[in-house]
Structures are given as structure tokens and as C-alpha cells.
Design a protein around this motif. Structure first.
Motif, PDB file in Angstrom:
ATOM      1  N   TRP A  59       0.846  -1.186   0.000  1.00  0.00           N
ATOM      2  CA  TRP A  59       0.000   0.000   0.000  1.00  0.00           C
ATOM      3  C   TRP A  59       0.888   1.245   0.000  1.00  0.00           C
ATOM      4  O   TRP A  59       0.698   2.167  -0.767  1.00  0.00           O
ATOM      5  CB  TRP A  59      -0.931   0.011   1.193  1.00  0.00           C
ATOM      6  CG  TRP A  59      -2.066  -0.936   1.104  1.00  0.00           C
ATOM      7  CD1 TRP A  59      -2.977  -1.021   0.096  1.00  0.00           C
ATOM      8  CD2 TRP A  59      -2.414  -1.955   2.029  1.00  0.00           C
ATOM      9  NE1 TRP A  59      -3.871  -2.022   0.346  1.00  0.00           N
ATOM     10  CE2 TRP A  59      -3.561  -2.613   1.536  1.00  0.00           C
ATOM     11  CE3 TRP A  59      -1.888  -2.379   3.226  1.00  0.00           C
ATOM     12  CZ2 TRP A  59      -4.167  -3.650   2.205  1.00  0.00           C
ATOM     13  CZ3 TRP A  59      -2.492  -3.417   3.893  1.00  0.00           C
ATOM     14  CH2 TRP A  59      -3.623  -4.042   3.372  1.00  0.00           C
ATOM     15  N   HIS A  60       1.856   1.268   0.913  1.00  0.00           N
ATOM     16  CA  HIS A  60       2.796   2.381   1.005  1.00  0.00           C
ATOM     17  C   HIS A  60       4.212   1.822   1.015  1.00  0.00           C
ATOM     18  O   HIS A  60       4.513   0.898   1.770  1.00  0.00           O
ATOM     19  CB  HIS A  60       2.566   3.193   2.291  1.00  0.00           C
ATOM     20  CG  HIS A  60       1.247   3.848   2.323  1.00  0.00           C
ATOM     21  ND1 HIS A  60       0.156   3.311   2.954  1.00  0.00           N
ATOM     22  CD2 HIS A  60       0.812   5.006   1.782  1.00  0.00           C
ATOM     23  CE1 HIS A  60      -0.876   4.106   2.806  1.00  0.00           C
ATOM     24  NE2 HIS A  60      -0.509   5.141   2.094  1.00  0.00           N
ATOM     25  N   LYS A  61       5.079   2.379   0.191  1.00  0.00           N
ATOM     26  CA  LYS A  61       6.440   1.880   0.059  1.00  0.00           C
ATOM     27  C   LYS A  61       7.440   2.976   0.388  1.00  0.00           C
ATOM     28  O   LYS A  61       7.280   4.124  -0.014  1.00  0.00           O
ATOM     29  CB  LYS A  61       6.680   1.395  -1.371  1.00  0.00           C
ATOM     30  CG  LYS A  61       8.045   0.800  -1.590  1.00  0.00           C
ATOM     31  CD  LYS A  61       8.189   0.315  -3.014  1.00  0.00           C
ATOM     32  CE  LYS A  61       9.561  -0.275  -3.230  1.00  0.00           C
ATOM     33  NZ  LYS A  61       9.738  -0.727  -4.609  1.00  0.00           N
ATOM     34  N   LEU A  62       8.488   2.599   1.102  1.00  0.00           N
ATOM     35  CA  LEU A  62       9.560   3.511   1.478  1.00  0.00           C
ATOM     36  C   LEU A  62      10.643   3.482   0.411  1.00  0.00           C
ATOM     37  O   LEU A  62      11.102   2.418   0.014  1.00  0.00           O
ATOM     38  CB  LEU A  62      10.145   3.086   2.828  1.00  0.00           C
ATOM     39  CG  LEU A  62      11.372   3.822   3.324  1.00  0.00           C
ATOM     40  CD1 LEU A  62      11.020   5.263   3.649  1.00  0.00           C
ATOM     41  CD2 LEU A  62      11.938   3.129   4.540  1.00  0.00           C
ATOM     42  N   ASN A  63      11.040   4.657  -0.057  1.00  0.00           N
ATOM     43  CA  ASN A  63      12.123   4.787  -1.033  1.00  0.00           C
ATOM     44  C   ASN A  63      13.192   5.701  -0.453  1.00  0.00           C
ATOM     45  O   ASN A  63      12.879   6.716   0.177  1.00  0.00           O
ATOM     46  CB  ASN A  63      11.621   5.383  -2.350  1.00  0.00           C
ATOM     47  CG  ASN A  63      10.665   4.465  -3.047  1.00  0.00           C
ATOM     48  OD1 ASN A  63      10.832   3.251  -3.033  1.00  0.00           O
ATOM     49  ND2 ASN A  63       9.652   5.039  -3.665  1.00  0.00           N
ATOM     50  N   TYR A 126       5.874  -0.506   3.685  1.00  0.00           N
ATOM     51  CA  TYR A 126       6.646  -1.610   3.125  1.00  0.00           C
ATOM     52  C   TYR A 126       8.031  -1.094   2.758  1.00  0.00           C
ATOM     53  O   TYR A 126       8.173  -0.040   2.154  1.00  0.00           O
ATOM     54  CB  TYR A 126       5.949  -2.159   1.877  1.00  0.00           C
ATOM     55  CG  TYR A 126       6.775  -3.122   1.079  1.00  0.00           C
ATOM     56  CD1 TYR A 126       6.997  -4.410   1.544  1.00  0.00           C
ATOM     57  CD2 TYR A 126       7.349  -2.745  -0.120  1.00  0.00           C
ATOM     58  CE1 TYR A 126       7.766  -5.299   0.813  1.00  0.00           C
ATOM     59  CE2 TYR A 126       8.111  -3.622  -0.859  1.00  0.00           C
ATOM     60  CZ  TYR A 126       8.319  -4.901  -0.381  1.00  0.00           C
ATOM     61  OH  TYR A 126       9.072  -5.775  -1.102  1.00  0.00           O
ATOM     62  N   SER A 127       9.059  -1.853   3.135  1.00  0.00           N
ATOM     63  CA  SER A 127      10.420  -1.462   2.817  1.00  0.00           C
ATOM     64  C   SER A 127      11.177  -2.675   2.319  1.00  0.00           C
ATOM     65  O   SER A 127      11.264  -3.689   3.007  1.00  0.00           O
ATOM     66  CB  SER A 127      11.112  -0.894   4.056  1.00  0.00           C
ATOM     67  OG  SER A 127      12.473  -0.673   3.788  1.00  0.00           O
ATOM     68  N   ASN A 151       6.547   0.930  11.616  1.00  0.00           N
ATOM     69  CA  ASN A 151       6.824  -0.473  11.357  1.00  0.00           C
ATOM     70  C   ASN A 151       7.169  -0.626   9.879  1.00  0.00           C
ATOM     71  O   ASN A 151       6.464  -0.117   9.020  1.00  0.00           O
ATOM     72  CB  ASN A 151       5.607  -1.323  11.722  1.00  0.00           C
ATOM     73  CG  ASN A 151       5.900  -2.793  11.707  1.00  0.00           C
ATOM     74  OD1 ASN A 151       7.037  -3.211  11.485  1.00  0.00           O
ATOM     75  ND2 ASN A 151       4.883  -3.585  11.946  1.00  0.00           N
ATOM     76  N   LEU A 152       8.245  -1.355   9.572  1.00  0.00           N
ATOM     77  CA  LEU A 152       8.719  -1.457   8.200  1.00  0.00           C
ATOM     78  C   LEU A 152       8.167  -2.678   7.467  1.00  0.00           C
ATOM     79  O   LEU A 152       8.716  -3.097   6.463  1.00  0.00           O
ATOM     80  CB  LEU A 152      10.249  -1.474   8.168  1.00  0.00           C
ATOM     81  CG  LEU A 152      10.906  -0.191   8.668  1.00  0.00           C
ATOM     82  CD1 LEU A 152      12.404  -0.307   8.628  1.00  0.00           C
ATOM     83  CD2 LEU A 152      10.434   1.004   7.878  1.00  0.00           C
ATOM     84  N   GLN A 153       7.096  -3.237   7.956  1.00  0.00           N
ATOM     85  CA  GLN A 153       6.405  -4.322   7.275  1.00  0.00           C
ATOM     86  C   GLN A 153       4.916  -4.029   7.326  1.00  0.00           C
ATOM     87  O   GLN A 153       4.386  -3.666   8.371  1.00  0.00           O
ATOM     88  CB  GLN A 153       6.664  -5.664   7.950  1.00  0.00           C
ATOM     89  CG  GLN A 153       8.079  -6.141   7.842  1.00  0.00           C
ATOM     90  CD  GLN A 153       8.273  -7.455   8.566  1.00  0.00           C
ATOM     91  OE1 GLN A 153       7.464  -7.838   9.390  1.00  0.00           O
ATOM     92  NE2 GLN A 153       9.358  -8.129   8.253  1.00  0.00           N
ATOM     93  N   GLU A 154       4.261  -4.210   6.209  1.00  0.00           N
ATOM     94  CA  GLU A 154       2.809  -4.041   6.183  1.00  0.00           C
ATOM     95  C   GLU A 154       2.149  -5.380   6.480  1.00  0.00           C
ATOM     96  O   GLU A 154       2.661  -6.429   6.092  1.00  0.00           O
ATOM     97  CB  GLU A 154       2.352  -3.561   4.809  1.00  0.00           C
ATOM     98  CG  GLU A 154       2.641  -2.127   4.553  1.00  0.00           C
ATOM     99  CD  GLU A 154       2.054  -1.654   3.236  1.00  0.00           C
ATOM    100  OE1 GLU A 154       1.815  -0.454   3.125  1.00  0.00           O
ATOM    101  OE2 GLU A 154       1.843  -2.463   2.330  1.00  0.00           O
ATOM    102  N   PRO A 155       1.013  -5.341   7.158  1.00  0.00           N
ATOM    103  CA  PRO A 155       0.304  -6.600   7.402  1.00  0.00           C
ATOM    104  C   PRO A 155      -0.291  -7.131   6.101  1.00  0.00           C
ATOM    105  O   PRO A 155      -0.526  -6.364   5.161  1.00  0.00           O
ATOM    106  CB  PRO A 155      -0.791  -6.212   8.396  1.00  0.00           C
ATOM    107  CG  PRO A 155      -1.012  -4.767   8.151  1.00  0.00           C
ATOM    108  CD  PRO A 155       0.319  -4.206   7.739  1.00  0.00           C
ATOM    109  N   PRO A 156      -0.548  -8.421   6.029  1.00  0.00           N
ATOM    110  CA  PRO A 156      -1.143  -8.955   4.793  1.00  0.00           C
ATOM    111  C   PRO A 156      -2.587  -8.501   4.641  1.00  0.00           C
ATOM    112  O   PRO A 156      -3.259  -8.163   5.614  1.00  0.00           O
ATOM    113  CB  PRO A 156      -1.059 -10.473   4.982  1.00  0.00           C
ATOM    114  CG  PRO A 156      -1.019 -10.654   6.455  1.00  0.00           C
ATOM    115  CD  PRO A 156      -0.299  -9.461   7.006  1.00  0.00           C
ATOM    116  N   GLN A 157      -3.044  -8.497   3.413  1.00  0.00           N
ATOM    117  CA  GLN A 157      -4.428  -8.122   3.129  1.00  0.00           C
ATOM    118  C   GLN A 157      -5.354  -9.221   3.647  1.00  0.00           C
ATOM    119  O   GLN A 157      -5.079 -10.398   3.487  1.00  0.00           O
ATOM    120  CB  GLN A 157      -4.626  -7.936   1.632  1.00  0.00           C
ATOM    121  CG  GLN A 157      -6.040  -7.583   1.247  1.00  0.00           C
ATOM    122  CD  GLN A 157      -6.219  -7.517  -0.264  1.00  0.00           C
ATOM    123  OE1 GLN A 157      -5.314  -7.817  -1.021  1.00  0.00           O
ATOM    124  NE2 GLN A 157      -7.403  -7.132  -0.683  1.00  0.00           N
TER     125      GLN A 157
END
Length: 177
Positions: A59-63, A126-127, A151-157
Motif C-alpha cells: 500500500w505504502h512503500k519507502l524509497n 513496506y520497505s 513499522n517497516l512491514q505491512e500486514p497482509p491483506q
């Protein structure tokens, strides 16, 4: 204020007498937050194709990127593009740093980005960034983000169970404490 004096349907405080005397029984609530379904883990999360190298299951990604003089960190949404950004090029951050690309710049950039994430309501991103050295600049940036509360991990859908599934997973919006 002059408008309020000339209009007879408003009181001196600016509230309509009809609204002030009305019984406020609201039966329907419409949440207009576009990210609410993502926070409840039931919003659409693209899966992409398995042959794609970076993938697009977020959903959201870190760059994180570095130019010759500055470091840039952005958080992008899979549909809408860049949501948040921070850079050592910003004057408020730049004037506090000795150099704009050393390890303290990376650490402070992580702190600033973490604060902006929490203020905007993003606590999980998400990273796929892997630091080349365990004690290098990028590792300090990721450490500052995690210390800041991101938190650098997104939960699963959440996928609804099928009638033939053996296990029924707990729904993320129901709290059973």
C-alpha cells in the motif's frame, strides 16, 4: 459579523436556530477517508506478477535515494504516487547538519520522516531496502524510522474465508480482548 446581524435565521453565535433545536439522531455515518480500508486491511492491495523484479505488493512503500549532495526519502502509495517526502535539502534540516550525506544526516532524516509518518497516520510501510553494511548509513536511517514508531512491514491483506476453508482467521477490525 455583519452578515450574521443582517440574516435573521442565524443567532448571534452563528448557529442556525433550526439546527440548534433539531434532534441530532444520526443513523448513517459515511467515512470519507480514502485510506480507511487499507488501515482495516481489507482494501485492494495489488499482487502484481511473479516475474516482476521489485514487485508491487504494497500500500505504502519507502524509497531512499542519494544524489551527490543530498539524501531523499519518500513514501509512495501504489496508486497515487508520493504521499510523504523528506530531504536533507530542506533548510530546517540542512542548517542543523554538518554534512548532508553523512551517517548523522541519514539518522536525522529517518527521525524527521518517522515524525511525519506518525502525524499523517502511517504507522506501517513496506520497505525492501537492505543496508549494505549492518552499521552503515542506511542501517541508521532504518533504525531511526523504527525507533520513531514506524513499522517497516505491512500486514497482509485480509481475504474473506471461503466456505470450504478449514480455518477462520480473526477479522482485523474485531478486537477480542
Amino acid at each position: 459579523m455583519q452578515y450574521l446581524r443582517h440574516c435573521n435565521k442565524f443567532t448571534s453565535r452563528g448557529l442556525s436556530t433550526q439546527v440548534a433545536n433539531a434532534d441530532l439522531n444520526i443513523t448513517d455515518f459515511v467515512n470519507r477517508n480514502p485510506r480507511n480500508l487499507e488501515r482495516m486491511r481489507i482494501g485492494y492491495k495489488p499482487d502484481g506478477y511473479h516475474v516482476e523484479k521489485p514487485g508491487k505488493c504494497f500500500w505504502h512503500k519507502l524509497n531512499l535515494s542519494q544524489s551527490g549532495r543530498y539524501v531523499y526519502a519518500t513514501i509512495e502509495h501504489f496508486e497515487n504516487g508520493t504521499v510523504l517526502q523528506a530531504s536533507t535539502k530542506e533548510w530546517a534540516l540542512k542548517k542543523q547538519l554538518y554534512k548532508c550525506i553523512d551517517s548523522s544526516a541519514y539518522y536525522n532524516l529517518g527521525r524527521v520522516l518517522a515524525e511525519r509518518c506518525l502525524k499523517s497516520g502511517l504507522i506501517e510501510v513496506y520497505s525492501n531496502i537492505t543496508p549494505p553494511k549492518p552499521d552503515g548509513k542506511v542501517a541508521k536511517f532504518l533504525e531511526a524510522l523504527q525507533k520513531g514508531g514506524v513499522n517497516l512491514q505491512e500486514p497482509p491483506q485480509f481475504k474473506p474465508p471461503r466456505p470450504w476453508d478449514q480455518y477462520r482467521h480473526e477479522k482485523p477490525w474485531e478486537v477480542t480482548e
